[in-house]
Write a protein that holds these residues in place. Structure first.
Motif, PDB file in Angstrom:
ATOM      1  N   PHE A 146     107.458  83.328  78.962  1.00  0.00           N
ATOM      2  CA  PHE A 146     107.408  84.788  78.887  1.00  0.00           C
ATOM      3  C   PHE A 146     106.772  85.200  77.569  1.00  0.00           C
ATOM      4  O   PHE A 146     107.153  84.704  76.507  1.00  0.00           O
ATOM      5  CB  PHE A 146     108.820  85.375  78.988  1.00  0.00           C
ATOM      6  N   ASN A 147     105.802  86.073  77.639  1.00  0.00           N
ATOM      7  CA  ASN A 147     105.116  86.549  76.438  1.00  0.00           C
ATOM      8  C   ASN A 147     105.892  87.716  75.824  1.00  0.00           C
ATOM      9  O   ASN A 147     105.716  88.873  76.213  1.00  0.00           O
ATOM     10  CB  ASN A 147     103.686  87.000  76.782  1.00  0.00           C
ATOM     11  N   TRP A 148     106.765  87.384  74.874  1.00  0.00           N
ATOM     12  CA  TRP A 148     107.542  88.429  74.214  1.00  0.00           C
ATOM     13  C   TRP A 148     106.655  89.329  73.362  1.00  0.00           C
ATOM     14  O   TRP A 148     106.928  90.524  73.201  1.00  0.00           O
ATOM     15  CB  TRP A 148     108.612  87.790  73.328  1.00  0.00           C
ATOM     16  N   ASP A 149     105.605  88.752  72.793  1.00  0.00           N
ATOM     17  CA  ASP A 149     104.709  89.499  71.912  1.00  0.00           C
ATOM     18  C   ASP A 149     103.284  89.417  72.445  1.00  0.00           C
ATOM     19  O   ASP A 149     102.998  88.750  73.433  1.00  0.00           O
ATOM     20  CB  ASP A 149     104.767  88.922  70.492  1.00  0.00           C
ATOM     21  N   GLU A 150     102.392  90.091  71.768  1.00  0.00           N
ATOM     22  CA  GLU A 150     100.985  89.980  72.123  1.00  0.00           C
ATOM     23  C   GLU A 150     100.561  88.523  71.960  1.00  0.00           C
ATOM     24  O   GLU A 150     100.832  87.905  70.928  1.00  0.00           O
ATOM     25  CB  GLU A 150     100.126  90.865  71.221  1.00  0.00           C
ATOM     26  N   PRO A 151      99.925  87.942  72.963  1.00  0.00           N
ATOM     27  CA  PRO A 151      99.487  86.550  72.852  1.00  0.00           C
ATOM     28  C   PRO A 151      98.582  86.347  71.647  1.00  0.00           C
ATOM     29  O   PRO A 151      97.777  87.211  71.305  1.00  0.00           O
ATOM     30  CB  PRO A 151      98.712  86.327  74.164  1.00  0.00           C
ATOM     31  N   SER A 152      98.762  85.200  70.969  1.00  0.00           N
ATOM     32  CA  SER A 152      97.958  84.913  69.781  1.00  0.00           C
ATOM     33  C   SER A 152      97.473  83.475  69.834  1.00  0.00           C
ATOM     34  O   SER A 152      98.073  82.622  70.487  1.00  0.00           O
ATOM     35  CB  SER A 152      98.771  85.157  68.506  1.00  0.00           C
ATOM     36  N   TRP A 153      96.379  83.235  69.114  1.00  0.00           N
ATOM     37  CA  TRP A 153      95.758  81.915  69.103  1.00  0.00           C
ATOM     38  C   TRP A 153      95.450  81.496  67.668  1.00  0.00           C
ATOM     39  O   TRP A 153      95.206  82.341  66.814  1.00  0.00           O
ATOM     40  CB  TRP A 153      94.465  81.926  69.909  1.00  0.00           C
ATOM     41  N   SER A 154      95.462  80.191  67.438  1.00  0.00           N
ATOM     42  CA  SER A 154      95.201  79.671  66.093  1.00  0.00           C
ATOM     43  C   SER A 154      93.726  79.688  65.738  1.00  0.00           C
ATOM     44  O   SER A 154      93.368  79.551  64.573  1.00  0.00           O
ATOM     45  CB  SER A 154      95.743  78.236  65.974  1.00  0.00           C
ATOM     46  N   ILE A 155      92.882  79.808  66.751  1.00  0.00           N
ATOM     47  CA  ILE A 155      91.442  79.888  66.494  1.00  0.00           C
ATOM     48  C   ILE A 155      90.947  81.276  66.864  1.00  0.00           C
ATOM     49  O   ILE A 155      91.598  82.016  67.606  1.00  0.00           O
ATOM     50  CB  ILE A 155      90.673  78.805  67.283  1.00  0.00           C
ATOM     51  N   GLU A 156      89.790  81.629  66.363  1.00  0.00           N
ATOM     52  CA  GLU A 156      89.323  83.002  66.470  1.00  0.00           C
ATOM     53  C   GLU A 156      88.552  83.304  67.745  1.00  0.00           C
ATOM     54  O   GLU A 156      88.286  84.463  68.040  1.00  0.00           O
ATOM     55  CB  GLU A 156      88.452  83.345  65.250  1.00  0.00           C
ATOM     56  N   HIS A 157      88.172  82.286  68.497  1.00  0.00           N
ATOM     57  CA  HIS A 157      87.407  82.541  69.710  1.00  0.00           C
ATOM     58  C   HIS A 157      88.126  81.936  70.919  1.00  0.00           C
ATOM     59  O   HIS A 157      88.875  80.972  70.797  1.00  0.00           O
ATOM     60  CB  HIS A 157      85.994  81.966  69.601  1.00  0.00           C
TER      61      HIS A 157
END
Length: 209
Positions: A118-129
């Motif tokens: 479940f995505n509690w927060d806005e999905p985030s990634w360790s890389i920029e693209h």
């Protein structure tokens, strides 16, 4: 019965727990940090890659875990808005992120622990693209996610990313409603097991033993 019944057969005698299927899935679907739709679990000791028993009497094997794409899915029955549904053409259990209200009833009903997130927060990634396919579902806040069996690839006549990536050729994909398909022939001549068959969910993942 759906028109087709797409399924996976996983040869547990060939799987070496290398996690390539999980990495391929994560990249193809541009999964956010800390989200895994396909995991390689160690059947043995208490930790990853740890055998059970005492040397020299030890044993260890691997089990890849993901959404089982059940033909009698408990998750579909409890979703109050129809966001979790079974595709009529392929039998794949899918999710409509735009309909999902984040109630997580599908997670509670599913007997297979850890196959949904479940995505509690806005999905985030360790890389920029972004990685993976432009056709993969876009991730959203406050929705439940799980393996899609790479529906976006199947729609183009391709196999799921985990199938192509497996270096041990332990993973197989196809339509088990077609008696002439390679997967139907395979499960017809090999012993297999389903996870938690007593739950009556009729999973579409066949673990060859």
């Amino acid at each position: 019965m759906t028109e087709k019944h797409y399924a996976l057969a996983i040869d547990t005698t060939r799987c070496m727990g290398c996690h390539t299927c999980g990495i391929a899935c994560k990249q193809e679907n541009n999964l956010p940090d800390n989200v895994w739709w396909c995991r390689s679990l160690t059947v043995g000791g208490d930790n990853m890659d740890a055998p059970s028993g005492v040397f020299p009497d030890v044993a260890m094997s691997y089990l890849t875990m993901q959404c089982q794409h059940c033909q009698n899915p408990a998750c579909v029955k409890v979703c109050p808005v129809g966001a979790t549904y079974q595709d009529e053409e392929t039998g794949i259990v899918r999710q409509d992120y735009d309909k999902c209200i984040g109630c997580r009833m599908c997670m509670a009903a599913c007997p297979y622990t850890g196959v949904r997130s479940f995505n509690w927060d806005e999905p985030s990634w360790s890389i920029e693209h972004a990685l993976g396919s432009v056709d993969a579902p876009k991730h959203q806040k406050h929705v439940v996610e799980k393996c899609t069996m790479c529906y976006h690839r199947i729609a183009k006549g391709e196999e799921p990313a985990c199938i192509d990536a497996c270096p041990a050729a332990a993973r197989h994909f196809g339509d088990v409603n077609d008696p002439g398909s390679a997967i139907s022939v395979l499960i017809g001549k090999r012993a297999f097991k389903h996870l938690l068959p007593d739950r009556g969910t009729n999973p579409s993942i066949y673990y060859l033993v």
